[in-house]
Design an enzyme around this catalytic site. Structure first.
Site, mmCIF file in Angstrom:
data_model
loop_
_atom_site.group_PDB
_atom_site.id
_atom_site.type_symbol
_atom_site.label_atom_id
_atom_site.label_comp_id
_atom_site.label_asym_id
_atom_site.label_seq_id
_atom_site.Cartn_x
_atom_site.Cartn_y
_atom_site.Cartn_z
ATOM 1 N N TYR A 73 1.286 -1.561 -0.016
ATOM 2 C CA TYR A 73 0.037 0.161 0.205
ATOM 3 C C TYR A 73 0.205 0.944 -0.169
ATOM 4 C CZ TYR A 73 -4.057 -3.023 1.025
ATOM 5 O OH TYR A 73 -4.339 -4.672 0.799
ATOM 6 N N CYS A 74 1.804 1.138 -1.571
ATOM 7 C CA CYS A 74 2.582 2.677 -1.202
ATOM 8 C C CYS A 74 2.952 2.964 -2.626
ATOM 9 C CB CYS A 74 4.481 1.910 -1.213
ATOM 10 S SG CYS A 74 5.515 3.098 -1.257
ATOM 11 N N ALA A 75 2.902 4.256 -2.744
ATOM 12 C CA ALA A 75 2.638 5.175 -3.358
ATOM 13 C C ALA A 75 3.517 4.285 -4.954
ATOM 14 C CB ALA A 75 3.142 6.676 -3.580
#
EC number: 1.11.1.9
Length: 223
Positions: A73-75
């Site tokens: 859940y990271c850019a």
């Protein structure tokens, strides 16, 4: 709270988490850092796989390794999409990518080990994504702080940091803070066929893998 509002609140929270990036950098810091070569190698270490079994990194002798701390859940999570094409274009099979999930950066990898592959397949990057046979996803570990994994302690000792500023304290879920710390998800260490760390890359120094590929090619040409 109704079920619909609860779901909406979780979606908004997830969007806020995903939006968090590490420290912004100038172009002058995008050049990879060269590592100090010593007699110690990554083959001196082992790590836990998703199924709980321990794997010695001696299994990757004579391979070029790209070691990445990953998060769902990271850019930067969409970099996963680039890993399989890079490995697929490596016709001699010399390159292997080792992914180490970590939850120390704004809690962007909350899953348990047994949940990780389904999260990648169905959520992010989703669309049925599965790792190439030469991409190996290990169990969750810590890359910084008091309980940093011995492998990452070694990598950080041998390779200087890519930027002079680590980031905002409230986004870093560990103590103590060190000057050589991994700064965010998807930082990369490139290891040669003798197990020696050679280059360290900032997460933004990627560009669908084109920024790292010349260095991979360099190490593959070495005997």
């Amino acid at each position: 709270m109704s079920a619909q509002l609860l779901i909406l609140s979780h979606v908004v929270l997830l969007q806020l988490i995903v939006a968090q990036l590490g420290p912004k950098i100038g172009k002058q810091f995008l050049k990879p850092k060269q590592c100090e070569i010593t007699n110690q190698t990554v083959y001196d270490f082992h790590a836990q796989m998703l199924n709980g079994a321990q794997r010695s990194l001696t299994e990757y002798r004579n391979k070029v390794l790209l070691i990445v701390n990953v998060a769902t859940y990271c850019a930067y999570t969409m970099q996963y999409r680039d890993f399989n094409p890079i490995l697929g274009s490596n016709s001699n099979g010399t390159l292997n990518i080792l992914g180490f999930p970590c939850n120390q950066f704004y809690l962007q990898e909350p899953a348990e080990n047994h949940e990780l592959l389904n999260g990648l397949k169905y959520v992010r990057p989703g669309h049925g994504w599965e790792p190439h046979k030469n991409m190996h996803i290990f169990g969750k570990l810590e890359v910084n702080g008091e309980n940093d994994h011995p492998l990452y302690k070694f990598l950080k000792e041998r390779c200087p940091p890519t930027v002079p500023v680590i980031g905002k304290r409230h986004q870093l879920i560990y103590d103590p803070i060190g000057t050589n710390d991994v700064i965010w998800n998807f930082e990369k260490f490139l290891v040669d066929k003798k197990g020696r760390p050679r280059y360290r890359f900032h997460p933004e120094n990627w560009v669908q893998g084109t920024a790292v590929k010349p260095y991979i090619d360099e190490l593959e040409r070495e005997i």
